[in-house]
Design a protein around this motif. Sequence first.
Motif, PDB file in Angstrom:
ATOM      1  N   GLY A 133     -89.891 -73.139  36.789  1.00 29.39           N
ATOM      2  CA  GLY A 133     -91.038 -72.264  37.009  1.00 29.39           C
ATOM      3  C   GLY A 133     -90.769 -71.136  37.975  1.00 29.39           C
ATOM      4  O   GLY A 133     -91.680 -70.372  38.307  1.00 29.39           O
ATOM      5  N   ALA A 134     -89.517 -71.015  38.446  1.00 27.81           N
ATOM      6  CA  ALA A 134     -89.204 -69.892  39.342  1.00 27.81           C
ATOM      7  C   ALA A 134     -88.497 -68.817  38.538  1.00 27.81           C
ATOM      8  O   ALA A 134     -87.494 -68.248  38.971  1.00 27.81           O
ATOM      9  N   GLY A 135     -89.058 -68.515  37.359  1.00 24.04           N
ATOM     10  CA  GLY A 135     -88.433 -67.580  36.427  1.00 24.04           C
ATOM     11  C   GLY A 135     -88.278 -66.178  36.971  1.00 24.04           C
ATOM     12  O   GLY A 135     -87.279 -65.512  36.718  1.00 24.04           O
ATOM     13  N   ALA A 136     -89.277 -65.727  37.738  1.00 25.11           N
ATOM     14  CA  ALA A 136     -89.224 -64.369  38.286  1.00 25.11           C
ATOM     15  C   ALA A 136     -88.163 -64.295  39.389  1.00 25.11           C
ATOM     16  O   ALA A 136     -87.426 -63.327  39.507  1.00 25.11           O
ATOM     17  N   TYR A 137     -88.082 -65.343  40.193  1.00 23.91           N
ATOM     18  CA  TYR A 137     -87.103 -65.402  41.285  1.00 23.91           C
ATOM     19  C   TYR A 137     -85.679 -65.470  40.729  1.00 23.91           C
ATOM     20  O   TYR A 137     -84.775 -64.765  41.188  1.00 23.91           O
TER      21      TYR A 137
ATOM     22  N   LYS B  45     -85.190 -80.123  52.007  1.00 26.92           N
ATOM     23  CA  LYS B  45     -84.960 -79.635  50.645  1.00 26.92           C
ATOM     24  C   LYS B  45     -86.302 -79.268  49.994  1.00 26.92           C
ATOM     25  O   LYS B  45     -86.413 -78.267  49.305  1.00 26.92           O
ATOM     26  N   ALA B  46     -87.334 -80.101  50.235  1.00 26.75           N
ATOM     27  CA  ALA B  46     -88.655 -79.835  49.658  1.00 26.75           C
ATOM     28  C   ALA B  46     -89.218 -78.523  50.198  1.00 26.75           C
ATOM     29  O   ALA B  46     -89.809 -77.730  49.462  1.00 26.75           O
ATOM     30  N   LYS B  47     -88.992 -78.278  51.491  1.00 19.77           N
ATOM     31  CA  LYS B  47     -89.473 -77.019  52.106  1.00 19.77           C
ATOM     32  C   LYS B  47     -88.799 -75.830  51.436  1.00 19.77           C
ATOM     33  O   LYS B  47     -89.430 -74.816  51.149  1.00 19.77           O
ATOM     34  N   MET B  48     -87.482 -75.967  51.164  1.00 19.34           N
ATOM     35  CA  MET B  48     -86.742 -74.862  50.533  1.00 19.34           C
ATOM     36  C   MET B  48     -87.262 -74.590  49.127  1.00 19.34           C
ATOM     37  O   MET B  48     -87.417 -73.436  48.730  1.00 19.34           O
ATOM     38  N   VAL B  49     -87.543 -75.659  48.377  1.00 18.75           N
ATOM     39  CA  VAL B  49     -88.063 -75.470  47.018  1.00 18.75           C
ATOM     40  C   VAL B  49     -89.437 -74.800  47.077  1.00 18.75           C
ATOM     41  O   VAL B  49     -89.706 -73.845  46.350  1.00 18.75           O
ATOM     42  N   LEU B  50     -90.301 -75.294  47.960  1.00 19.94           N
ATOM     43  CA  LEU B  50     -91.649 -74.715  48.078  1.00 19.94           C
ATOM     44  C   LEU B  50     -91.571 -73.245  48.476  1.00 19.94           C
ATOM     45  O   LEU B  50     -92.312 -72.415  47.946  1.00 19.94           O
ATOM     46  N   ASP B  51     -90.648 -72.922  49.397  1.00 18.09           N
ATOM     47  CA  ASP B  51     -90.466 -71.514  49.795  1.00 18.09           C
ATOM     48  C   ASP B  51     -90.096 -70.668  48.580  1.00 18.09           C
ATOM     49  O   ASP B  51     -90.605 -69.554  48.401  1.00 18.09           O
ATOM     50  N   THR B  52     -89.211 -71.208  47.720  1.00 19.24           N
ATOM     51  CA  THR B  52     -88.793 -70.466  46.531  1.00 19.24           C
ATOM     52  C   THR B  52     -89.959 -70.274  45.562  1.00 19.24           C
ATOM     53  O   THR B  52     -90.116 -69.202  44.977  1.00 19.24           O
ATOM     54  N   LEU B  53     -90.786 -71.305  45.405  1.00 19.04           N
ATOM     55  CA  LEU B  53     -91.930 -71.194  44.492  1.00 19.04           C
ATOM     56  C   LEU B  53     -92.927 -70.151  44.987  1.00 19.04           C
ATOM     57  O   LEU B  53     -93.483 -69.385  44.186  1.00 19.04           O
TER      58      LEU B  53
ATOM     59  N   PRO C 155    -112.413 -94.441  27.114  1.00 14.31           N
ATOM     60  CA  PRO C 155    -111.268 -93.555  26.835  1.00 14.31           C
ATOM     61  C   PRO C 155    -110.807 -92.847  28.106  1.00 14.31           C
ATOM     62  O   PRO C 155    -111.627 -92.397  28.905  1.00 14.31           O
ATOM     63  N   VAL C 156    -109.484 -92.762  28.268  1.00 12.42           N
ATOM     64  CA  VAL C 156    -108.915 -92.085  29.435  1.00 12.42           C
ATOM     65  C   VAL C 156    -107.848 -91.094  28.968  1.00 12.42           C
ATOM     66  O   VAL C 156    -107.009 -91.436  28.132  1.00 12.42           O
ATOM     67  N   ALA C 157    -107.900 -89.868  29.480  1.00  8.73           N
ATOM     68  CA  ALA C 157    -106.904 -88.857  29.127  1.00  8.73           C
ATOM     69  C   ALA C 157    -106.303 -88.256  30.389  1.00  8.73           C
ATOM     70  O   ALA C 157    -107.013 -87.988  31.355  1.00  8.73           O
ATOM     71  N   LEU C 158    -104.992 -88.064  30.361  1.00 12.67           N
ATOM     72  CA  LEU C 158    -104.268 -87.476  31.492  1.00 12.67           C
ATOM     73  C   LEU C 158    -103.669 -86.144  31.063  1.00 12.67           C
ATOM     74  O   LEU C 158    -102.942 -86.083  30.063  1.00 12.67           O
ATOM     75  N   SER C 159    -104.012 -85.087  31.783  1.00 11.34           N
ATOM     76  CA  SER C 159    -103.383 -83.776  31.556  1.00 11.34           C
ATOM     77  C   SER C 159    -102.645 -83.390  32.814  1.00 11.34           C
ATOM     78  O   SER C 159    -103.157 -83.573  33.919  1.00 11.34           O
ATOM     79  N   VAL C 160    -101.451 -82.870  32.643  1.00  6.95           N
ATOM     80  CA  VAL C 160    -100.645 -82.482  33.794  1.00  6.95           C
ATOM     81  C   VAL C 160    -100.448 -80.970  33.771  1.00  6.95           C
ATOM     82  O   VAL C 160    -100.133 -80.390  32.728  1.00  6.95           O
ATOM     83  N   SER C 161    -100.655 -80.340  34.913  1.00  3.75           N
ATOM     84  CA  SER C 161    -100.354 -78.920  35.018  1.00  3.75           C
ATOM     85  C   SER C 161     -99.325 -78.746  36.129  1.00  3.75           C
ATOM     86  O   SER C 161     -99.436 -79.368  37.180  1.00  3.75           O
ATOM     87  N   CYS C 162     -98.320 -77.931  35.888  1.00  2.00           N
ATOM     88  CA  CYS C 162     -97.230 -77.753  36.847  1.00  2.00           C
ATOM     89  C   CYS C 162     -97.683 -76.859  38.004  1.00  2.00           C
ATOM     90  O   CYS C 162     -98.838 -76.469  38.073  1.00  2.00           O
ATOM     91  N   HIS C 163     -96.728 -76.488  38.880  1.00  2.00           N
ATOM     92  CA  HIS C 163     -97.102 -75.631  40.003  1.00  2.00           C
ATOM     93  C   HIS C 163     -97.515 -74.246  39.510  1.00  2.00           C
ATOM     94  O   HIS C 163     -98.216 -73.518  40.193  1.00  2.00           O
TER      95      HIS C 163
END
Lengths: 165, 279
Positions: free
Chosen positions: A125-129, B43-51, B262-270
């Motif tokens: 999801g970091a496509g722009a980066y 490492k998580a901080k670095m990924v979040l910074d990139t996002l 009935p139960v439904a799970l939807s996932v949305s990414c960052h």
Amino acid sequence: MKKINLPLTKEAIKKLKVGDMVLLSGTLLTGRDQAHKRLADTLRSKKRLPISIKGETIYYTGPTPSKKGEVIGSCGPTTSARMDPFLPLLLKSGLLGMIGKGERSTESNAIIKKHGAVYFMTIGGAGAYLQSKVKKNTIVAYKDLQTEAIRRLIVKDFPAIVAIK
Amino acid sequence: MRRIDSKLIKKAVKDLCIKANTQLRGDVYLALKRLRKKEKSLKAKMVLDTLIKNADIAKKKKLPICQDTGMVVVYLKIGQGVSIKGDISKAIKDGVREAYKEGYFRKSVVKDPFIRKNTSTNLPPIIYTGITSGSKLEIRVAIKGFGCENASATKMFRPTDPMGSVEKFIVDQMKKLGSKACPPMYIGIGIGGTLDKAVSLSKEAIFRPAGKGSSFPHIRKLEKSILKKINDLKIGPMGVGGRSTVFNVSINTYPTHIAGLPVALSVSCHATRDASRIL
């Protein structure tokens, strides 16, 4: 961060550790679902591949179209696990590296290690980066697949983490 | 009757497609920043910074946040007092077509699920319409990427099954999923109705601003519990570890049948992407 050159060598892969954060520079190929299916079908019918994958690294991506003056569009990784079924054939044909996102099957873990290959994860999801890390982009096979065509990319300081080796 | 020209609908759909693909939803951006502040893993901080950097670059350069510019899902809420001049369906399709051409977005739609020839236009969109009171027309455009769509799940529970078993199902699914759906994620859960209603509820749940809980206390408690249990798995952003696996859990419920749950799970990414406008 370790600076790693592409194409990879088995010696270079031996020096890597799982969890290493790396910056990849050099040449790689792109390919995802449909390209993998075609490559596997070609290998199974013992025909010639459109490009050699020996010693290559494949980046699982389907980029957005490039704007005028831009090398490539948005180009983050797609989910690697979908390419798991094609690994045995491709690794046997000399594929050395793979870049994608997400975990892979137990069988894939084993076969990547067995062949002395390496799987890197990059940031989904970091496509722009990640766009800014690609310096050259040429379609080399399966042009009709549009976003899923096989491209040769030149990358500089492309960030990744060693996930399986 | 208030007349709305379909040309306005086309323009709105086009603008919203471009906005949703290039500008991360405000509450999602803030949620990523909140996670980054609280995160302890390097490492998580670095990924979040990139996002976060990625979202900034995308907005500035009008580039897609993610190369998977998805299938377009359009939700229309048409007020009873509205009369539309022109062909709504054509207006929506034209809006999507133009956005995907001019925005240089990826064409990721195939005509037949088995033959799989790319339609080259990212058409058709999926369109849901509802009628409400009043004289306004609300349009919401959601971009559905398939990394997280592939993580969807449903289960028909027994009416006597305890809440804990529903919670376990959700957490087990997320454990199996790992980092394939690009954490940090927004989880939408639909409970009740019929199966298709539960799935709709789970998608609509993701439209709720992050941080806004259910108005039912027992459901709010379940939302918080599921959030904690998934983050306890320590999958982390893109699987590097840490506590930033899920940034929000929203549950929508609906009355249901005495014989079912009935139960439904939807996932949305960052890259949770949608934008709306009221005409």
